[in-house]
Design a protein around this motif. Structure first.
Motif, PDB file in Angstrom:
ATOM      1  N   VAL A 214     -27.965   0.553 -41.422  1.00  0.00           N
ATOM      2  CA  VAL A 214     -27.535   1.815 -42.014  1.00  0.00           C
ATOM      3  C   VAL A 214     -26.421   2.347 -41.125  1.00  0.00           C
ATOM      4  N   ALA A 215     -25.323   2.758 -41.732  1.00  0.00           N
ATOM      5  CA  ALA A 215     -24.216   3.338 -40.983  1.00  0.00           C
ATOM      6  C   ALA A 215     -23.826   4.651 -41.633  1.00  0.00           C
ATOM      7  N   VAL A 216     -23.680   5.680 -40.811  1.00  0.00           N
ATOM      8  CA  VAL A 216     -23.329   7.010 -41.285  1.00  0.00           C
ATOM      9  C   VAL A 216     -22.116   7.469 -40.488  1.00  0.00           C
ATOM     10  N   ARG A 217     -21.114   8.041 -41.176  1.00  0.00           N
ATOM     11  CA  ARG A 217     -19.923   8.539 -40.486  1.00  0.00           C
ATOM     12  C   ARG A 217     -19.531   9.880 -41.091  1.00  0.00           C
ATOM     13  N   ASP A 218     -19.276  10.837 -40.214  1.00  0.00           N
ATOM     14  CA  ASP A 218     -18.755  12.145 -40.611  1.00  0.00           C
ATOM     15  C   ASP A 218     -17.241  12.004 -40.655  1.00  0.00           C
ATOM     16  N   ARG A 219     -16.683  12.075 -41.847  1.00  0.00           N
ATOM     17  CA  ARG A 219     -15.239  11.857 -42.003  1.00  0.00           C
ATOM     18  C   ARG A 219     -14.413  12.914 -41.287  1.00  0.00           C
ATOM     19  N   ALA A 220     -14.938  14.109 -41.172  1.00  0.00           N
ATOM     20  CA  ALA A 220     -14.174  15.198 -40.552  1.00  0.00           C
ATOM     21  C   ALA A 220     -14.124  15.085 -39.034  1.00  0.00           C
ATOM     22  N   THR A 221     -15.243  14.716 -38.413  1.00  0.00           N
ATOM     23  CA  THR A 221     -15.291  14.691 -36.944  1.00  0.00           C
ATOM     24  C   THR A 221     -15.219  13.290 -36.362  1.00  0.00           C
ATOM     25  N   GLY A 222     -15.486  12.284 -37.191  1.00  0.00           N
ATOM     26  CA  GLY A 222     -15.516  10.919 -36.693  1.00  0.00           C
ATOM     27  C   GLY A 222     -16.859  10.530 -36.092  1.00  0.00           C
ATOM     28  N   ALA A 223     -17.804  11.472 -36.023  1.00  0.00           N
ATOM     29  CA  ALA A 223     -19.135  11.158 -35.490  1.00  0.00           C
ATOM     30  C   ALA A 223     -19.738  10.032 -36.318  1.00  0.00           C
ATOM     31  N   ALA A 224     -20.370   9.080 -35.646  1.00  0.00           N
ATOM     32  CA  ALA A 224     -20.896   7.916 -36.349  1.00  0.00           C
ATOM     33  C   ALA A 224     -22.225   7.480 -35.771  1.00  0.00           C
ATOM     34  N   LEU A 225     -23.023   6.854 -36.620  1.00  0.00           N
ATOM     35  CA  LEU A 225     -24.307   6.299 -36.239  1.00  0.00           C
ATOM     36  C   LEU A 225     -24.470   4.991 -36.999  1.00  0.00           C
ATOM     37  N   ALA A 226     -24.812   3.923 -36.318  1.00  0.00           N
ATOM     38  CA  ALA A 226     -25.151   2.655 -36.951  1.00  0.00           C
ATOM     39  C   ALA A 226     -26.451   2.183 -36.333  1.00  0.00           C
ATOM     40  N   VAL A 227     -27.399   1.820 -37.174  1.00  0.00           N
ATOM     41  CA  VAL A 227     -28.704   1.369 -36.680  1.00  0.00           C
ATOM     42  C   VAL A 227     -29.162   0.204 -37.535  1.00  0.00           C
ATOM     43  N   GLY A 228     -29.836  -0.751 -36.915  1.00  0.00           N
ATOM     44  CA  GLY A 228     -30.336  -1.901 -37.653  1.00  0.00           C
ATOM     45  C   GLY A 228     -30.446  -3.117 -36.759  1.00  0.00           C
ATOM     46  N   GLU A 229     -30.538  -4.265 -37.390  1.00  0.00           N
ATOM     47  CA  GLU A 229     -30.625  -5.524 -36.662  1.00  0.00           C
ATOM     48  C   GLU A 229     -29.221  -6.056 -36.423  1.00  0.00           C
ATOM     49  N   GLN A 230     -28.879  -6.332 -35.184  1.00  0.00           N
ATOM     50  CA  GLN A 230     -27.588  -6.875 -34.787  1.00  0.00           C
ATOM     51  C   GLN A 230     -26.418  -6.039 -35.315  1.00  0.00           C
ATOM     52  N   VAL A 231     -26.427  -4.768 -34.928  1.00  0.00           N
ATOM     53  CA  VAL A 231     -25.361  -3.840 -35.295  1.00  0.00           C
ATOM     54  C   VAL A 231     -24.073  -4.269 -34.591  1.00  0.00           C
ATOM     55  N   THR A 232     -22.960  -4.143 -35.278  1.00  0.00           N
ATOM     56  CA  THR A 232     -21.664  -4.466 -34.691  1.00  0.00           C
ATOM     57  C   THR A 232     -21.158  -3.265 -33.901  1.00  0.00           C
ATOM     58  N   ILE A 233     -20.689  -3.516 -32.688  1.00  0.00           N
ATOM     59  CA  ILE A 233     -20.107  -2.457 -31.867  1.00  0.00           C
ATOM     60  C   ILE A 233     -18.669  -2.246 -32.344  1.00  0.00           C
ATOM     61  N   PRO A 234     -18.294  -1.023 -32.708  1.00  0.00           N
ATOM     62  CA  PRO A 234     -16.940  -0.779 -33.221  1.00  0.00           C
ATOM     63  C   PRO A 234     -15.858  -1.091 -32.184  1.00  0.00           C
ATOM     64  N   ALA A 235     -14.703  -1.477 -32.665  1.00  0.00           N
ATOM     65  CA  ALA A 235     -13.581  -1.825 -31.785  1.00  0.00           C
ATOM     66  C   ALA A 235     -13.146  -0.640 -30.929  1.00  0.00           C
ATOM     67  N   ASP A 236     -13.304   0.588 -31.442  1.00  0.00           N
ATOM     68  CA  ASP A 236     -12.861   1.770 -30.700  1.00  0.00           C
ATOM     69  C   ASP A 236     -13.956   2.361 -29.805  1.00  0.00           C
ATOM     70  N   PHE A 237     -15.074   1.641 -29.646  1.00  0.00           N
ATOM     71  CA  PHE A 237     -16.163   2.106 -28.794  1.00  0.00           C
ATOM     72  C   PHE A 237     -15.714   2.014 -27.337  1.00  0.00           C
ATOM     73  N   PRO A 238     -16.070   2.992 -26.490  1.00  0.00           N
ATOM     74  CA  PRO A 238     -15.606   2.981 -25.095  1.00  0.00           C
ATOM     75  C   PRO A 238     -15.916   1.653 -24.387  1.00  0.00           C
ATOM     76  N   VAL A 239     -14.906   1.090 -23.750  1.00  0.00           N
ATOM     77  CA  VAL A 239     -15.060  -0.211 -23.096  1.00  0.00           C
ATOM     78  C   VAL A 239     -15.865  -0.129 -21.806  1.00  0.00           C
ATOM     79  N   ASP A 240     -16.019   1.070 -21.227  1.00  0.00           N
ATOM     80  CA  ASP A 240     -16.775   1.164 -19.977  1.00  0.00           C
ATOM     81  C   ASP A 240     -18.286   1.197 -20.194  1.00  0.00           C
ATOM     82  N   ILE A 241     -18.724   1.142 -21.445  1.00  0.00           N
ATOM     83  CA  ILE A 241     -20.159   1.081 -21.722  1.00  0.00           C
ATOM     84  C   ILE A 241     -20.600  -0.376 -21.618  1.00  0.00           C
ATOM     85  N   HIS A 242     -21.537  -0.620 -20.718  1.00  0.00           N
ATOM     86  CA  HIS A 242     -22.024  -1.975 -20.426  1.00  0.00           C
ATOM     87  C   HIS A 242     -22.561  -2.637 -21.693  1.00  0.00           C
TER      88      HIS A 242
END
Length: 161
Positions: free
Chosen positions: A38-66
Protein backbone atom coordinates in the motif's frame (compact mmCIF):
# COMPACT_ATOMS: atom_id res chain seq x y z
CA UNK A 1 4.43 -9.36 19.19
CA UNK A 2 7.95 -7.95 19.42
CA UNK A 3 8.72 -4.44 20.62
CA UNK A 4 9.71 -3.35 17.13
CA UNK A 5 6.72 -4.97 15.40
CA UNK A 6 4.44 -3.08 17.75
CA UNK A 7 6.42 0.13 17.17
CA UNK A 8 6.22 -0.24 13.39
CA UNK A 9 2.48 -0.90 13.47
CA UNK A 10 1.84 2.15 15.66
CA UNK A 11 4.03 4.33 13.45
CA UNK A 12 2.34 3.04 10.30
CA UNK A 13 -1.14 3.69 11.63
CA UNK A 14 -0.19 7.16 12.86
CA UNK A 15 1.51 8.15 9.61
CA UNK A 16 -1.30 6.80 7.44
CA UNK A 17 -3.90 8.53 9.59
CA UNK A 18 -2.15 11.88 9.37
CA UNK A 19 -1.75 11.64 5.62
CA UNK A 20 -5.25 10.34 4.96
CA UNK A 21 -7.08 12.63 7.38
CA UNK A 22 -5.31 15.71 6.10
CA UNK A 23 -6.50 14.93 2.58
CA UNK A 24 -10.02 13.66 3.23
CA UNK A 25 -12.59 15.09 0.90
CA UNK A 26 -9.99 16.37 -1.55
CA UNK A 27 -8.02 15.05 -4.48
CA UNK A 28 -4.86 15.80 -2.52
CA UNK A 29 -4.09 12.19 -1.55
CA UNK A 30 -3.18 9.38 -3.93
CA UNK A 31 -3.43 5.77 -2.83
CA UNK A 32 -1.96 2.78 -4.68
CA UNK A 33 -2.28 -0.79 -3.55
CA UNK A 34 -1.87 -4.38 -4.68
CA UNK A 35 -1.84 -7.73 -2.90
CA UNK A 36 1.43 -7.01 -1.07
CA UNK A 37 1.81 -3.19 -0.88
CA UNK A 38 0.00 0.00 0.00
CA UNK A 39 1.41 3.40 -0.92
CA UNK A 40 -0.10 6.72 0.11
CA UNK A 41 1.15 10.16 -1.00
CA UNK A 42 -0.08 13.63 -0.09
CA UNK A 43 0.18 15.51 -3.38
CA UNK A 44 0.33 18.89 -1.66
CA UNK A 45 3.12 18.19 0.84
CA UNK A 46 4.87 15.21 -0.72
CA UNK A 47 4.44 13.21 2.51
CA UNK A 48 4.48 9.52 1.63
CA UNK A 49 4.02 6.12 3.20
CA UNK A 50 4.69 2.73 1.60
CA UNK A 51 4.17 -0.49 3.51
CA UNK A 52 4.18 -4.13 2.48
CA UNK A 53 6.45 -6.95 1.45
CA UNK A 54 9.69 -5.82 -0.23
CA UNK A 55 8.77 -2.15 -0.53
CA UNK A 56 10.89 -0.18 -3.00
CA UNK A 57 12.93 2.66 -1.50
CA UNK A 58 12.24 5.81 -3.57
CA UNK A 59 15.10 7.33 -5.55
CA UNK A 60 14.71 10.64 -3.68
CA UNK A 61 14.94 8.99 -0.24
CA UNK A 62 17.83 10.43 1.86
CA UNK A 63 21.05 8.58 1.03
CA UNK A 64 22.41 8.87 4.58
CA UNK A 65 19.77 6.44 5.86
CA UNK A 66 21.47 3.07 6.34
CA UNK A 67 20.23 0.37 3.97
CA UNK A 68 20.93 -2.95 5.64
CA UNK A 69 22.67 -5.29 3.18
CA UNK A 70 20.38 -8.10 2.01
CA UNK A 71 17.45 -6.95 4.16
CA UNK A 72 13.81 -6.85 3.09
CA UNK A 73 12.24 -3.39 3.27
CA UNK A 74 8.74 -3.37 4.78
CA UNK A 75 8.08 0.32 5.44
CA UNK A 76 9.22 3.64 4.00
CA UNK A 77 7.86 7.00 5.16
CA UNK A 78 8.83 10.52 4.16
CA UNK A 79 7.66 13.92 5.23
CA UNK A 80 9.79 16.74 3.89
CA UNK A 81 7.52 19.22 5.64
CA UNK A 82 8.24 17.55 8.99
CA UNK A 83 11.89 16.81 8.06
CA UNK A 84 11.35 13.16 8.98
CA UNK A 85 12.04 9.96 7.06
CA UNK A 86 11.84 6.35 8.26
CA UNK A 87 12.79 2.95 6.97
CA UNK A 88 11.88 -0.45 8.41
CA UNK A 89 13.82 -3.51 7.27
CA UNK A 90 14.04 -7.17 8.26
CA UNK A 91 17.16 -9.34 8.18
CA UNK A 92 18.02 -12.90 9.14
CA UNK A 93 21.14 -11.58 10.94
CA UNK A 94 21.13 -11.40 14.73
CA UNK A 95 20.89 -8.15 16.71
CA UNK A 96 24.64 -8.04 17.43
CA UNK A 97 25.54 -8.35 13.72
CA UNK A 98 22.92 -5.79 12.70
CA UNK A 99 24.09 -3.36 15.38
CA UNK A 100 27.73 -3.69 14.25
CA UNK A 101 26.75 -3.03 10.61
CA UNK A 102 24.73 0.05 11.57
CA UNK A 103 27.58 1.32 13.76
CA UNK A 104 30.13 0.97 10.93
CA UNK A 105 27.86 2.73 8.47
CA UNK A 106 26.96 5.61 10.78
CA UNK A 107 30.57 6.22 11.90
CA UNK A 108 31.78 6.06 8.28
CA UNK A 109 29.19 8.74 7.47
CA UNK A 110 30.50 11.00 10.24
CA UNK A 111 27.73 10.42 12.77
CA UNK A 112 28.44 10.09 16.48
CA UNK A 113 26.49 7.74 18.74
CA UNK A 114 25.09 9.85 21.57
CA UNK A 115 22.89 7.27 23.34
CA UNK A 116 22.27 3.55 23.55
CA UNK A 117 19.53 1.68 25.43
CA UNK A 118 18.49 -1.94 25.55
CA UNK A 119 19.81 -5.44 25.89
CA UNK A 120 21.06 -8.21 23.58
CA UNK A 121 17.59 -8.83 22.08
CA UNK A 122 16.55 -5.20 21.50
CA UNK A 123 18.50 -1.98 21.37
CA UNK A 124 17.88 1.68 20.56
CA UNK A 125 20.76 3.72 19.17
CA UNK A 126 20.84 7.50 18.78
CA UNK A 127 23.29 9.11 16.33
CA UNK A 128 23.78 12.80 15.61
CA UNK A 129 25.69 15.00 13.18
CA UNK A 130 24.93 18.69 12.87
CA UNK A 131 21.18 19.15 12.52
CA UNK A 132 20.51 15.48 11.66
CA UNK A 133 19.49 12.91 14.28
CA UNK A 134 18.88 9.19 13.86
CA UNK A 135 17.01 6.85 16.16
CA UNK A 136 17.66 3.25 15.21
CA UNK A 137 15.69 0.46 16.88
CA UNK A 138 17.05 -3.06 16.38
CA UNK A 139 15.07 -5.96 17.83
CA UNK A 140 14.95 -9.73 17.53
CA UNK A 141 11.56 -11.20 16.60
CA UNK A 142 11.61 -14.66 18.20
CA UNK A 143 8.34 -15.65 16.53
CA UNK A 144 9.79 -15.14 13.03
CA UNK A 145 13.42 -15.72 14.03
CA UNK A 146 14.61 -12.52 12.36
CA UNK A 147 15.80 -9.05 13.29
CA UNK A 148 13.84 -5.86 12.66
CA UNK A 149 15.51 -2.51 12.08
CA UNK A 150 13.55 0.74 12.29
CA UNK A 151 15.60 3.76 11.26
CA UNK A 152 14.10 7.20 11.81
CA UNK A 153 15.90 10.29 10.51
CA UNK A 154 14.90 13.76 11.68
CA UNK A 155 16.45 17.04 10.71
CA UNK A 156 16.15 20.31 12.58
CA UNK A 157 15.68 23.02 9.98
CA UNK A 158 17.93 26.06 10.27
CA UNK A 159 16.43 28.91 12.28
CA UNK A 160 14.98 31.66 10.17
CA UNK A 161 15.49 35.25 11.30
Amino acid sequence: MSFLSFHVRVMTIAAASLILLSGCGTDRVSVRSDDNHVAVRDRATGAALAVGEQVTIPADFPVDIHRYPGATTELVTSSSEEHTHALSQVTSDDVTTAKASVERSMVASGFQRTSEFGDPSATILIYEKGMVRFQINIAHDARKNNTNLLIVRTETPPATP
